[in-house]
Design a protein around this motif. Structure first.
Motif, short mmCIF file in Angstrom:
data_model
loop_
_atom_site.label_atom_id
_atom_site.label_comp_id
_atom_site.label_asym_id
_atom_site.label_seq_id
_atom_site.Cartn_x
_atom_site.Cartn_y
_atom_site.Cartn_z
N PHE A 64 0.83 -1.20 0.00
CA PHE A 64 0.00 0.00 0.00
C PHE A 64 0.87 1.26 0.00
O PHE A 64 1.94 1.28 0.58
CB PHE A 64 -0.93 0.02 1.21
CG PHE A 64 -1.91 -1.11 1.22
CD1 PHE A 64 -3.00 -1.11 0.38
CD2 PHE A 64 -1.71 -2.21 2.04
CE1 PHE A 64 -3.91 -2.17 0.37
CE2 PHE A 64 -2.60 -3.27 2.05
CZ PHE A 64 -3.70 -3.25 1.20
N SER A 65 0.35 2.28 -0.60
CA SER A 65 1.05 3.56 -0.67
C SER A 65 1.27 4.13 0.73
O SER A 65 0.36 4.09 1.57
CB SER A 65 0.21 4.55 -1.49
OG SER A 65 0.74 5.85 -1.39
N PRO A 66 2.45 4.68 1.00
CA PRO A 66 2.68 5.30 2.30
C PRO A 66 1.71 6.45 2.59
O PRO A 66 1.39 6.71 3.74
CB PRO A 66 4.12 5.83 2.20
CG PRO A 66 4.75 5.05 1.11
CD PRO A 66 3.65 4.67 0.17
N VAL A 67 1.23 7.09 1.55
CA VAL A 67 0.26 8.17 1.72
C VAL A 67 -0.98 7.64 2.44
O VAL A 67 -1.53 8.29 3.33
CB VAL A 67 -0.13 8.79 0.35
CG1 VAL A 67 -1.29 9.75 0.49
CG2 VAL A 67 1.07 9.47 -0.27
N TRP A 68 -1.43 6.45 2.04
CA TRP A 68 -2.61 5.86 2.65
C TRP A 68 -2.37 5.58 4.13
O TRP A 68 -3.21 5.87 4.98
CB TRP A 68 -3.01 4.60 1.91
CG TRP A 68 -4.22 3.98 2.51
CD1 TRP A 68 -4.26 2.83 3.22
CD2 TRP A 68 -5.54 4.50 2.50
NE1 TRP A 68 -5.54 2.59 3.64
CE2 TRP A 68 -6.34 3.61 3.21
CE3 TRP A 68 -6.12 5.64 1.96
CZ2 TRP A 68 -7.69 3.81 3.40
CZ3 TRP A 68 -7.48 5.83 2.15
CH2 TRP A 68 -8.24 4.93 2.85
N GLY A 69 -1.21 5.03 4.48
CA GLY A 69 -0.89 4.77 5.87
C GLY A 69 -0.85 6.03 6.70
O GLY A 69 -1.32 6.07 7.83
N ILE A 70 -0.32 7.09 6.12
CA ILE A 70 -0.25 8.37 6.83
C ILE A 70 -1.65 8.95 7.03
O ILE A 70 -1.96 9.49 8.10
CB ILE A 70 0.68 9.35 6.08
CG1 ILE A 70 2.11 8.84 6.19
CG2 ILE A 70 0.55 10.77 6.63
CD1 ILE A 70 3.10 9.54 5.28
N LEU A 71 -2.52 8.83 6.03
CA LEU A 71 -3.89 9.31 6.17
C LEU A 71 -4.63 8.58 7.30
O LEU A 71 -5.45 9.18 7.99
CB LEU A 71 -4.67 9.13 4.87
CG LEU A 71 -4.38 10.12 3.76
CD1 LEU A 71 -5.15 9.74 2.49
CD2 LEU A 71 -4.74 11.54 4.18
N VAL A 72 -4.34 7.32 7.48
CA VAL A 72 -4.98 6.55 8.54
C VAL A 72 -4.29 6.83 9.89
O VAL A 72 -4.93 6.77 10.94
CB VAL A 72 -4.98 5.04 8.22
CG1 VAL A 72 -5.53 4.22 9.35
CG2 VAL A 72 -5.78 4.79 6.94
N LEU A 73 -3.02 7.18 9.86
CA LEU A 73 -2.29 7.47 11.09
C LEU A 73 -2.71 8.81 11.71
O LEU A 73 -2.66 8.96 12.94
CB LEU A 73 -0.78 7.46 10.82
CG LEU A 73 0.16 7.47 12.01
CD1 LEU A 73 -0.11 6.26 12.90
CD2 LEU A 73 1.59 7.48 11.54
N LEU A 74 -3.15 9.75 10.91
CA LEU A 74 -3.54 11.07 11.43
C LEU A 74 -4.62 10.99 12.52
O LEU A 74 -4.47 11.63 13.56
CB LEU A 74 -3.99 11.99 10.29
CG LEU A 74 -2.89 12.47 9.36
CD1 LEU A 74 -3.49 13.28 8.22
CD2 LEU A 74 -1.87 13.30 10.11
N PRO A 75 -5.70 10.21 12.33
CA PRO A 75 -6.68 10.12 13.42
C PRO A 75 -6.10 9.50 14.69
O PRO A 75 -6.52 9.85 15.79
CB PRO A 75 -7.79 9.23 12.85
CG PRO A 75 -7.62 9.24 11.39
CD PRO A 75 -6.17 9.51 11.14
N ALA A 76 -5.15 8.60 14.55
CA ALA A 76 -4.53 8.00 15.73
C ALA A 76 -3.77 9.05 16.52
O ALA A 76 -3.83 9.07 17.76
CB ALA A 76 -3.61 6.86 15.32
N VAL A 77 -3.06 9.92 15.83
CA VAL A 77 -2.34 11.00 16.51
C VAL A 77 -3.32 11.92 17.23
O VAL A 77 -3.11 12.30 18.38
CB VAL A 77 -1.47 11.78 15.50
CG1 VAL A 77 -0.88 13.03 16.13
CG2 VAL A 77 -0.37 10.89 14.94
N LEU A 78 -4.41 12.27 16.54
CA LEU A 78 -5.44 13.10 17.18
C LEU A 78 -6.07 12.37 18.36
O LEU A 78 -6.42 13.00 19.36
CB LEU A 78 -6.50 13.49 16.16
CG LEU A 78 -6.02 14.39 15.02
CD1 LEU A 78 -7.13 14.61 14.00
CD2 LEU A 78 -5.50 15.71 15.56
N GLY A 79 -6.20 11.06 18.25
CA GLY A 79 -6.75 10.27 19.35
C GLY A 79 -5.84 10.28 20.57
O GLY A 79 -6.32 10.31 21.71
#
Length: 123
Positions: free
Chosen positions: A95-110
């Motif tokens: 998977f593209s790293p962009v996709w992983g980063i997009l999913v990681l953003l809510p975790a950081v906010l969490g």
């Protein structure tokens, strides 16, 4: 929501998320099914939305369990993001790293929300 919108826009547009996966498999003579790739991406996006929707509803709770209810989606979302960032087959990232980063953003906010809820619970 951002991951869902990104997937919808990408699938309707230039399909760069699928292109990344296709390129990873191309040197091995395998052509991945675009429907399967996008199904995985949509499943991840919907899972993240459901988790965070439940967390948002439970954030109204007071007491010691509000931070726990906030931490669970953050941990699950971070785990999903790390899986997307590190998933490999044939020695290639799937998977593209962009996709992983997009999913990681809510975790950081969490994590930020959980810290805030822990501070509020101490007061």
């Amino acid at each position: 929501m951002l991951a869902l919108f990104a997937t919808i826009i990408d699938q309707a547009g230039n399909q760069s998320l699928y292109g990344y996966t296709e390129a990873a498999y191309a040197s091995h003579g395998v052509r991945p099914d675009p429907g399967l790739v996008y199904a995985i991406l949509y499943a991840v996006a919907v899972t993240v939305i459901v988790l965070w929707g439940l967390m948002f509803l439970s954030s109204r709770a007071r007491g010691w369990w509000a931070p726990v209810l906030s931490a669970v989606p953050a941990v699950v979302t971070a785990t999903i993001a790390l899986l997307l960032l590190t998933a490999t087959e044939y020695g290639e990232r799937v998977f593209s790293p962009v996709w992983g980063i997009l999913v990681l953003l809510p975790a950081v906010l969490g994590v930020i929300a959980t810290i805030s809820l822990v501070r509020d619970a101490r007061r």
